[in-house]
Motif scaffolding. Structure first.
Motif, short mmCIF file in Angstrom:
data_model
loop_
_atom_site.label_atom_id
_atom_site.label_comp_id
_atom_site.label_asym_id
_atom_site.label_seq_id
_atom_site.Cartn_x
_atom_site.Cartn_y
_atom_site.Cartn_z
N MET A 53 0.85 -1.06 0.02
CA MET A 53 -0.12 0.07 -0.11
C MET A 53 1.05 1.13 -0.01
SD MET A 53 -2.91 1.23 2.86
CE MET A 53 -3.75 -0.20 2.98
N THR A 54 0.48 2.08 -0.79
CA THR A 54 1.48 3.41 -1.00
C THR A 54 0.63 4.53 -0.94
OG1 THR A 54 2.78 2.36 -2.53
CG2 THR A 54 2.90 4.88 -2.50
N ILE A 55 0.89 5.36 0.14
CA ILE A 55 0.03 6.70 0.33
C ILE A 55 0.97 7.75 -0.15
CG2 ILE A 55 -0.88 8.03 2.16
CD1 ILE A 55 -1.83 5.59 3.47
N LYS A 56 0.41 8.86 -0.79
CA LYS A 56 1.17 10.06 -1.09
C LYS A 56 0.65 11.17 -0.65
CE LYS A 56 2.58 12.37 -5.30
NZ LYS A 56 2.82 12.19 -6.93
N VAL A 57 1.51 11.94 0.03
CA VAL A 57 1.08 13.31 0.49
C VAL A 57 0.93 14.52 -0.72
CG1 VAL A 57 1.40 15.09 2.17
CG2 VAL A 57 1.67 12.51 2.81
N VAL A 58 -0.15 14.90 -1.16
CA VAL A 58 -0.22 15.96 -1.98
C VAL A 58 -0.09 17.35 -1.76
CG1 VAL A 58 -1.63 16.55 -4.30
CG2 VAL A 58 -1.60 14.32 -3.38
N ARG A 59 -0.60 17.48 -0.55
CA ARG A 59 -0.40 18.83 -0.06
C ARG A 59 -0.16 18.83 1.52
NH1 ARG A 59 -5.68 21.94 -2.64
NH2 ARG A 59 -5.16 21.88 -4.56
N GLY A 60 0.44 19.93 1.80
CA GLY A 60 0.66 20.01 3.24
C GLY A 60 1.98 19.49 3.76
N ASN A 61 2.34 19.44 5.19
CA ASN A 61 3.51 18.93 5.56
C ASN A 61 3.06 17.99 6.80
OD1 ASN A 61 6.13 18.21 5.84
ND2 ASN A 61 6.74 20.31 6.61
N PRO A 62 2.50 17.07 6.78
CA PRO A 62 2.16 16.41 7.83
C PRO A 62 3.30 15.83 8.82
CG PRO A 62 1.85 14.82 6.00
CD PRO A 62 2.05 16.37 5.80
N THR A 63 3.09 15.53 10.02
CA THR A 63 4.17 15.32 11.02
C THR A 63 3.85 13.86 11.07
OG1 THR A 63 2.42 15.31 12.95
CG2 THR A 63 3.52 17.37 12.65
N PRO A 64 4.84 13.00 11.49
CA PRO A 64 4.92 11.61 11.42
C PRO A 64 3.72 11.22 12.22
CG PRO A 64 6.97 12.47 11.92
CD PRO A 64 6.24 13.67 11.92
N GLU A 65 3.15 11.85 13.37
CA GLU A 65 2.04 11.46 13.92
C GLU A 65 0.73 11.42 13.20
OE1 GLU A 65 4.23 13.56 15.46
OE2 GLU A 65 5.42 12.52 16.85
N GLU A 66 0.63 12.33 12.47
CA GLU A 66 -0.40 12.74 11.63
C GLU A 66 -0.54 11.75 10.48
OE1 GLU A 66 -1.38 17.67 11.86
OE2 GLU A 66 0.06 16.80 10.37
N LEU A 67 0.69 11.24 9.97
CA LEU A 67 0.84 10.33 8.85
C LEU A 67 0.25 8.93 9.76
CD1 LEU A 67 4.03 11.19 6.83
CD2 LEU A 67 1.53 11.37 6.19
N ALA A 68 0.94 8.79 10.70
CA ALA A 68 0.50 7.24 11.33
C ALA A 68 -0.94 7.06 11.67
CB ALA A 68 1.43 7.13 12.52
N ALA A 69 -1.44 8.28 11.97
CA ALA A 69 -3.04 8.30 12.27
C ALA A 69 -3.84 8.14 11.09
CB ALA A 69 -3.26 9.66 13.14
N ALA A 70 -3.36 8.80 9.98
CA ALA A 70 -4.25 8.55 8.67
C ALA A 70 -3.72 7.14 8.33
CB ALA A 70 -3.63 9.60 7.85
#
Length: 69
Positions: free
Chosen positions: A1-18
């Motif tokens: 599974m690959t997730i790409k962040v298109v906008r913004g600069n999420p923190t590692p915690e935000e990425l882990a939650a998503a």
């Protein structure tokens, strides 16, 4: 599974939650038998409002006239 962040600069915690949410949804979808209907949301269940009285005319009656389907 690959997730790409298109906008913004999420923190590692935000990425882990998503990622946790996406993986939980994928696991729930995989656990359902094929051909089974997804569970209906409580707000769209017609029985939620079927037991109430018929709406009477008034300023707020428009909010009770919608029958979700």
């Amino acid at each position: 599974m690959t997730i790409k962040v298109v906008r913004g600069n999420p923190t590692p915690e935000e990425l882990a939650a998503a990622l946790a949410v996406v993986r939980a949804r994928a696991a729930a979808a995989a656990a359902q038998p094929s051909g089974a209907e997804p569970p209906r949301a409580a707000w769209s269940d017609p029985s939620r409002i079927a037991h109430r009285r018929v709406p009477r005319p008034g300023p707020t009656s428009w909010s009770r006239t919608y029958w979700p389907g």
